[in-house]
Design an enzyme around this catalytic site. Structure first.
Site, PDB file in Angstrom:
ATOM      1  N   ASN A 162      22.638  84.110 -24.263  1.00 59.77           N
ATOM      2  CA  ASN A 162      22.459  84.090 -25.722  1.00 59.77           C
ATOM      3  C   ASN A 162      21.433  83.016 -26.054  1.00 59.77           C
ATOM      4  O   ASN A 162      21.033  82.242 -25.184  1.00 59.77           O
ATOM      5  CB  ASN A 162      23.814  83.842 -26.403  1.00 59.77           C
ATOM      6  CG  ASN A 162      24.401  82.522 -25.968  1.00 59.77           C
ATOM      7  OD1 ASN A 162      23.857  81.469 -26.263  1.00 59.77           O
ATOM      8  ND2 ASN A 162      25.498  82.565 -25.216  1.00 59.77           N
ATOM      9  N   ASP A 206      31.124  85.862 -23.340  1.00 59.19           N
ATOM     10  CA  ASP A 206      32.478  86.398 -23.274  1.00 59.19           C
ATOM     11  C   ASP A 206      32.668  87.319 -22.071  1.00 59.19           C
ATOM     12  O   ASP A 206      33.788  87.536 -21.618  1.00 59.19           O
ATOM     13  CB  ASP A 206      32.800  87.165 -24.572  1.00 59.19           C
ATOM     14  CG  ASP A 206      32.922  86.202 -25.748  1.00 59.19           C
ATOM     15  OD1 ASP A 206      33.607  85.178 -25.583  1.00 59.19           O
ATOM     16  OD2 ASP A 206      32.295  86.434 -26.803  1.00 59.19           O
ATOM     17  N   LYS A 229      18.436  93.027  -6.180  1.00 57.74           N
ATOM     18  CA  LYS A 229      18.018  93.517  -7.500  1.00 57.74           C
ATOM     19  C   LYS A 229      18.422  94.987  -7.663  1.00 57.74           C
ATOM     20  O   LYS A 229      18.129  95.811  -6.780  1.00 57.74           O
ATOM     21  CB  LYS A 229      16.495  93.370  -7.613  1.00 57.74           C
ATOM     22  CG  LYS A 229      15.951  93.797  -8.946  1.00 57.74           C
ATOM     23  CD  LYS A 229      14.446  93.632  -8.991  1.00 57.74           C
ATOM     24  CE  LYS A 229      13.907  94.233 -10.274  1.00 57.74           C
ATOM     25  NZ  LYS A 229      12.457  94.257 -10.308  1.00 57.74           N
ATOM     26  N   LYS A 253      40.304  81.757 -35.016  1.00 58.54           N
ATOM     27  CA  LYS A 253      40.027  81.044 -33.758  1.00 58.54           C
ATOM     28  C   LYS A 253      40.728  79.679 -33.741  1.00 58.54           C
ATOM     29  O   LYS A 253      41.253  79.252 -32.717  1.00 58.54           O
ATOM     30  CB  LYS A 253      38.510  80.865 -33.578  1.00 58.54           C
ATOM     31  CG  LYS A 253      37.823  82.167 -33.175  1.00 58.54           C
ATOM     32  CD  LYS A 253      36.315  82.078 -33.129  1.00 58.54           C
ATOM     33  CE  LYS A 253      35.725  83.474 -32.902  1.00 58.54           C
ATOM     34  NZ  LYS A 253      34.284  83.543 -33.019  1.00 58.54           N
ATOM     35  N   LYS A 311      43.449  79.265 -30.782  1.00 58.72           N
ATOM     36  CA  LYS A 311      43.071  78.348 -29.690  1.00 58.72           C
ATOM     37  C   LYS A 311      43.737  76.979 -29.834  1.00 58.72           C
ATOM     38  O   LYS A 311      43.417  76.057 -29.100  1.00 58.72           O
ATOM     39  CB  LYS A 311      41.543  78.238 -29.623  1.00 58.72           C
ATOM     40  CG  LYS A 311      40.855  79.600 -29.399  1.00 58.72           C
ATOM     41  CD  LYS A 311      39.376  79.521 -29.105  1.00 58.72           C
ATOM     42  CE  LYS A 311      38.770  80.926 -29.086  1.00 58.72           C
ATOM     43  NZ  LYS A 311      37.522  81.030 -28.361  1.00 58.72           N
TER      44      LYS A 311
HETATM   45  O1  PMT Z   1      22.745  75.294 -29.010  1.00 54.50           O
HETATM   46  P1  PMT Z   1      22.091  75.492 -30.356  1.00 54.50           P
HETATM   47  O2  PMT Z   1      20.820  76.280 -30.261  1.00 54.50           O
HETATM   48  O3  PMT Z   1      21.930  74.196 -31.085  1.00 54.50           O
HETATM   49  O4  PMT Z   1      23.074  76.395 -31.228  1.00 54.50           O
HETATM   50  C1  PMT Z   1      24.279  75.893 -31.672  1.00 54.50           C
HETATM   51  C2  PMT Z   1      25.418  76.943 -31.630  1.00 54.50           C
HETATM   52  C3  PMT Z   1      25.112  78.059 -32.625  1.00 54.50           C
HETATM   53  C4  PMT Z   1      25.535  77.523 -30.216  1.00 54.50           C
HETATM   54  C5  PMT Z   1      26.742  76.178 -32.008  1.00 54.50           C
HETATM   55  O5  PMT Z   1      26.587  75.647 -33.302  1.00 54.50           O
HETATM   56  C6  PMT Z   1      27.941  77.105 -31.951  1.00 54.50           C
HETATM   57  O6  PMT Z   1      28.274  77.798 -32.881  1.00 54.50           O
HETATM   58  N1  PMT Z   1      28.627  77.104 -30.766  1.00 54.50           N
HETATM   59  C7  PMT Z   1      29.751  78.003 -30.474  1.00 54.50           C
HETATM   60  C8  PMT Z   1      29.234  79.344 -30.032  1.00 54.50           C
HETATM   61  C9  PMT Z   1      30.338  80.309 -29.646  1.00 54.50           C
HETATM   62  O7  PMT Z   1      30.451  80.641 -28.505  1.00 54.50           O
HETATM   63  O8  PMT Z   1      31.154  80.626 -30.609  1.00 54.50           O
HETATM   64  P2  PMT Z   1      32.418  81.641 -30.469  1.00 54.50           P
HETATM   65  O9  PMT Z   1      32.830  81.847 -31.850  1.00 54.50           O
HETATM   66  O10 PMT Z   1      32.059  82.811 -29.621  1.00 54.50           O
HETATM   67  O11 PMT Z   1      33.485  80.773 -29.663  1.00 54.50           O
HETATM   68  C10 PMT Z   1      34.464  79.962 -30.297  1.00 54.50           C
HETATM   69  C11 PMT Z   1      34.753  78.733 -29.481  1.00 54.50           C
HETATM   70  O12 PMT Z   1      35.346  79.095 -28.227  1.00 54.50           O
HETATM   71  C12 PMT Z   1      33.542  77.897 -29.144  1.00 54.50           C
HETATM   72  O13 PMT Z   1      33.870  76.538 -29.277  1.00 54.50           O
HETATM   73  C13 PMT Z   1      33.249  78.268 -27.705  1.00 54.50           C
HETATM   74  O14 PMT Z   1      32.657  77.150 -26.995  1.00 54.50           O
HETATM   75  C14 PMT Z   1      34.619  78.588 -27.147  1.00 54.50           C
HETATM   76  N2  PMT Z   1      34.621  79.608 -26.079  1.00 54.50           N
HETATM   77  C15 PMT Z   1      34.208  80.890 -26.348  1.00 54.50           C
HETATM   78  C16 PMT Z   1      34.259  81.835 -25.361  1.00 54.50           C
HETATM   79  C17 PMT Z   1      34.736  81.474 -24.080  1.00 54.50           C
HETATM   80  N3  PMT Z   1      34.785  82.355 -23.102  1.00 54.50           N
HETATM   81  N4  PMT Z   1      35.135  80.205 -23.852  1.00 54.50           N
HETATM   82  C18 PMT Z   1      35.088  79.279 -24.834  1.00 54.50           C
HETATM   83  O15 PMT Z   1      35.445  78.109 -24.603  1.00 54.50           O
END
Ligand code: PMT
Length: 399
Positions: free
Chosen positions: A212, A281, A291, A339, A343
């Site tokens: 991403n 995810d 490849k 979330k 979590k």
């Molecule tokens: O890095 P930048 O370019 O500065 O951008 C910043 C950002 C947009 C990445 C940041 O501000 C942000 O939003 N980070 C969280 C991104 C994300 O994965 O969001 P989510 O809504 O999918 O996940 C929710 C939370 O669970 C997050 O804290 C994530 O780290 C965590 N997570 C998600 C999936 C996973 N498999 N394990 C996790 O720990």
């Protein structure tokens, strides 16, 4: 609280070393931060950079002498400027000026001024490696550290004299970074903070991966802000172009699995976790060793869910403070709230991604903080550095 040097009085002391040209760039960086900079230079510094350059760029007269000259009130500046200084940076600091300060000698404008200063003083040694490593210079630096001066260690590399080793003046950005650190309140001292940043990459085969657009800016800003405020910081970062923040234990990983292992290893020992990383995810059910041929991709690739690192932390949590991020394109409140609950978080930072001033890769962010007691706080657009400090402020307040 974000510490900056806007409207502060910074004195830049320049002594006679080849790195004096870099102090011109440092002065420009200070001016970009809207700082009032005054320069004091030694007579030897003038062999390397002209006084006029510093005068023009600082928009202030330069002090170079203790004694009255025609049209110049030099005689009192060392006391007046010392009283007004919020901080002093000596860059480059030669063996000579370091020795004079350590010995309390006051025989020119810069060394006399230093004796009168009560504000923080940062010293950036810059000289030939053998000189730097000499017993006398090391002894003097030790004395300065003991006396409360902040020494910014020189970097290693090829020096102007042709030798290689420690002795290079650090880059102006690093000096500014250490100045901000020195001036920040240490309200997170004795706290251990774990921050995650950046994307993860999940390889399908040796040349393709799922990822991403996360740049790491948000997480790195948090790690830096926490370090400025005195915390012991570990940063677990997915692939990012950003440099390791100074004095932060940075662990580089690629996949969600690697990020999970690094995070779980640290979790027991930390007080606060802030998960700004954008974790994939999904990953390939099985990563191909070679490849995958273009025509075979649709059939060859199947996906499976990655572990949710944050959710696991929520289950393991004892008395740690757990802060997550929610990257959403719609229904921020509903999705972030879910979330937060699922979590077991203390706070979640919701941000809308996809726009130029918020979310992925932007220098700014527009966030809403959601707390576990159901309250929320909508914040205006601000730099990621300012948001990092706001998040830390809320954590210090007890979330
Ligand atoms: O890095 P930048 O370019 O500065 O951008 C910043 C950002 C947009 C990445 C940041 O501000 C942000 O939003 N980070 C969280 C991104 C994300 O994965 O969001 P989510 O809504 O999918 O996940 C929710 C939370 O669970 C997050 O804290 C994530 O780290 C965590 N997570 C998600 C999936 C996973 N498999 N394990 C996790 O720990």
């Amino acid at each position: 609280m974000k510490c900056d040097i806007k409207n502060k009085n910074i004195i830049l002391g320049v002594s006679g070393g080849i790195a004096a040209y870099k102090s011109v760039e440092l002065l420009r960086l200070f001016k970009k931060s809207e700082t009032n900079v005054r320069v004091i230079m030694t007579q030897n510094a003038k062999w390397f950079v002209g006084q006029l350059t510093f005068e023009a760029l600082s928009e202030n007269p330069v002090s170079d002498s203790l004694f009255l000259k025609e049209g110049n009130d030099a005689s009192i500046k060392h006391i007046q400027w010392a009283q007004e200084a919020d901080a002093v940076v000596i860059a480059p600091a030669t063996a000579n000026i370091i020795g004079k300060i350590a010995g309390g000698i006051a025989d020119d404008a810069l060394s006399t001024f230093i004796l009168a200063v009560t504000a923080p003083i940062l010293i950036c040694p810059s000289m030939n490696t053998n000189m730097y490593e000499s017993k006398a210079v090391q002894r003097n630096l030790k004395t300065l550290k003991k006396d409360g001066f902040t020494i910014i260690d020189p970097s290693e590399g090829e020096l102007a004299c042709g030798t290689t080793g420690p002795g290079r003046m650090p880059e102006p950005e690093e000096i500014l970074d250490r100045l901000l650190w020195r001036l920040s309140p240490k309200d997170l001292q004795n706290k251990k903070i774990l921050v995650t940043a950046g994307p993860t990459q999940e390889h399908l085969d040796p040349v393709r991966f799922i990822s991403n657009p996360s740049s790491g800016k948000m997480g790195y800003a948090i790690a830096k802000a926490a370090e400025y405020r005195g915390a012991d910081v570990t940063l677990v970062s997915g692939p990012s172009q950003l440099l390791d923040p100074v004095n932060v234990n940075t662990i580089r990983v690629k996949s969600a699995e690697e990020m999970g292992s690094a995070v779980f290893e640290q979790f027991e020992t930390v007080d606060i976790v802030i998960k700004a990383a954008a974790v994939s995810d999904y990953r390939a059910d099985e990563q191909a060793k070679q490849k995958i041929k273009k025509d075979a991709i649709e059939k060859a690739v199947s996906l499976k869910k990655n572990i949710d690192i944050l959710k696991e932390l929520g289950k393991k949590k004892k008395d740690q403070i757990l802060v997550g991020f929610a990257a959403e394109t719609e229904s921020l409140e509903k999705n972030a709230g879910k979330k937060l609950k699922d979590k077991n978080l203390d706070m979640i930072v919701g941000n809308i991604v996809g726009g130029p001033t918020s979310g992925f890769a932007a220098d700014t962010n527009v966030a809403t903080l959601f707390y576990k007691d159901g309250k929320k706080e909508s914040l205006n657009e601000m730099s990621k550095e300012a948001l990092a400090h706001t998040i830390l402020d809320r954590i210090i307040k007890g979330v």
